[in-house]
Design a protein around this motif. Structure first.
Motif, short mmCIF file in Angstrom:
data_model
loop_
_atom_site.label_atom_id
_atom_site.label_comp_id
_atom_site.label_asym_id
_atom_site.label_seq_id
_atom_site.Cartn_x
_atom_site.Cartn_y
_atom_site.Cartn_z
N GLY A 8 0.78 -1.24 0.00
CA GLY A 8 0.00 0.00 0.00
C GLY A 8 0.80 1.28 0.00
O GLY A 8 0.23 2.37 -0.07
N GLY A 9 2.12 1.18 0.10
CA GLY A 9 2.93 2.39 0.08
C GLY A 9 2.95 3.02 -1.31
O GLY A 9 2.48 2.44 -2.28
N GLY A 10 3.50 4.23 -1.38
CA GLY A 10 3.59 4.91 -2.65
C GLY A 10 3.81 6.39 -2.48
O GLY A 10 4.13 6.87 -1.39
N LEU A 11 3.62 7.12 -3.57
CA LEU A 11 3.79 8.58 -3.58
C LEU A 11 2.42 9.24 -3.48
O LEU A 11 1.49 8.88 -4.21
N VAL A 12 2.31 10.20 -2.59
CA VAL A 12 1.05 10.91 -2.40
C VAL A 12 1.37 12.38 -2.14
O VAL A 12 2.41 12.71 -1.57
N LEU A 20 -2.21 1.47 4.31
CA LEU A 20 -1.25 0.39 4.34
C LEU A 20 -1.92 -0.87 4.87
O LEU A 20 -2.78 -0.80 5.75
N SER A 21 -1.47 -2.01 4.35
CA SER A 21 -1.94 -3.31 4.83
C SER A 21 -0.76 -4.18 5.18
O SER A 21 0.32 -4.03 4.61
N CYS A 22 -0.98 -5.07 6.11
CA CYS A 22 0.06 -6.02 6.50
C CYS A 22 -0.60 -7.36 6.77
O CYS A 22 -1.45 -7.47 7.67
N ALA A 23 -0.19 -8.36 6.01
CA ALA A 23 -0.74 -9.70 6.18
C ALA A 23 0.28 -10.59 6.87
O ALA A 23 1.44 -10.64 6.48
N ALA A 24 -0.18 -11.27 7.90
CA ALA A 24 0.68 -12.17 8.65
C ALA A 24 0.40 -13.61 8.24
O ALA A 24 -0.73 -13.98 7.94
N SER A 25 1.44 -14.41 8.26
CA SER A 25 1.29 -15.84 7.99
C SER A 25 2.29 -16.59 8.85
O SER A 25 3.21 -16.00 9.42
N GLY A 26 2.09 -17.90 8.94
CA GLY A 26 2.98 -18.70 9.76
C GLY A 26 2.31 -19.09 11.06
O GLY A 26 1.15 -19.47 11.08
N ASP A 91 5.78 12.85 7.12
CA ASP A 91 5.35 11.46 7.25
C ASP A 91 6.11 10.55 6.29
O ASP A 91 5.95 9.31 6.34
N THR A 92 6.92 11.13 5.42
CA THR A 92 7.71 10.33 4.49
C THR A 92 8.67 9.42 5.26
O THR A 92 9.43 9.88 6.11
N ALA A 93 8.57 8.12 4.98
CA ALA A 93 9.38 7.14 5.70
C ALA A 93 9.12 5.76 5.12
O ALA A 93 8.18 5.57 4.33
N VAL A 94 9.95 4.83 5.53
CA VAL A 94 9.64 3.42 5.31
C VAL A 94 8.80 2.95 6.49
O VAL A 94 9.20 3.15 7.65
N TYR A 95 7.67 2.38 6.22
CA TYR A 95 6.74 1.92 7.25
C TYR A 95 6.86 0.40 7.40
O TYR A 95 6.77 -0.34 6.42
N LYS A 111 9.37 -6.31 5.95
CA LYS A 111 10.50 -5.69 5.27
C LYS A 111 10.27 -4.21 4.99
O LYS A 111 11.20 -3.51 4.60
N GLY A 112 9.05 -3.75 5.16
CA GLY A 112 8.77 -2.33 5.02
C GLY A 112 8.19 -1.94 3.68
O GLY A 112 8.39 -2.63 2.68
N THR A 113 7.47 -0.83 3.68
CA THR A 113 6.93 -0.25 2.45
C THR A 113 7.15 1.26 2.51
O THR A 113 6.95 1.88 3.54
N LEU A 114 7.59 1.82 1.40
CA LEU A 114 7.96 3.23 1.37
C LEU A 114 6.75 4.11 1.12
O LEU A 114 5.99 3.89 0.17
N VAL A 115 6.62 5.12 1.96
CA VAL A 115 5.60 6.16 1.78
C VAL A 115 6.32 7.48 1.55
O VAL A 115 7.14 7.89 2.37
N THR A 116 6.01 8.12 0.45
CA THR A 116 6.61 9.40 0.12
C THR A 116 5.51 10.44 -0.03
O THR A 116 4.59 10.26 -0.85
N VAL A 117 5.60 11.49 0.76
CA VAL A 117 4.61 12.57 0.70
C VAL A 117 5.32 13.80 0.11
O VAL A 117 6.17 14.40 0.75
N SER A 118 4.93 14.12 -1.10
CA SER A 118 5.62 15.20 -1.80
C SER A 118 4.74 15.73 -2.92
O SER A 118 3.95 14.99 -3.52
N SER A 119 4.89 17.03 -3.19
CA SER A 119 4.15 17.63 -4.30
C SER A 119 5.01 17.63 -5.56
O SER A 119 4.57 18.08 -6.62
#
Length: 119
Positions: A8-12, A20-26, A91-95, A111-119
């Motif tokens: 769910g990360g990305g540029l906004v 963001l979503s996180c699925a657990a398994s195991g 808020d820009t960071a790896v989540y 392992k993380g997902t990158l969120v970038t907040v930028s115009s």
């Protein structure tokens, strides 16, 4: 073992929203609480939000009122979400998604997902 996969990360643009979503398994029996951390460039990793198996939530002051953590019924599946509204450039960071026992929910990490907040 427990595996966590974020998505769910990305540029906004500032003021926008992401989910963001996180699925657990195991070994699901090892998961009671789940959370989200983030690490911005040049900064230390910090807690964003957490949620217990009973639905008790906790938020960093910097995201209160803007972010919402939620999870599916832990008896059915372990998926945790982070709805992020009114995003700011800071808020820009790896989540990272975390999970673990009730009082050790940082035992397992995604392992993380990158969120970038930028115009």
């Amino acid at each position: 073992q427990v595996q966590l996969v974020e998505s769910g990360g990305g540029l906004v643009q500032p003021g926008g929203s992401l989910r963001l979503s996180c699925a657990a398994s195991g070994s699901m029996s090892r998961i009671a609480a789940m959370g989200w951390y983030r690490q911005a460039p040049g900064k230390e990793r910090e807690l964003v939000a957490s949620v217990t198996s009973g639905g008790v939530t906790n938020y960093a002051d910097s995201v209160k009122g803007r972010f919402t953590i939620s999870r599916d019924n832990p008896n059915v599946k372990n998926t945790v979400y982070l709805q992020m509204n009114r995003l700011k450039p800071e808020d820009t960071a790896v989540y990272y998604c975390t999970a673990g026992p009730q009082f050790d929910y940082t035992r397992y990490w995604g392992k993380g997902t990158l969120v970038t907040v930028s115009s």
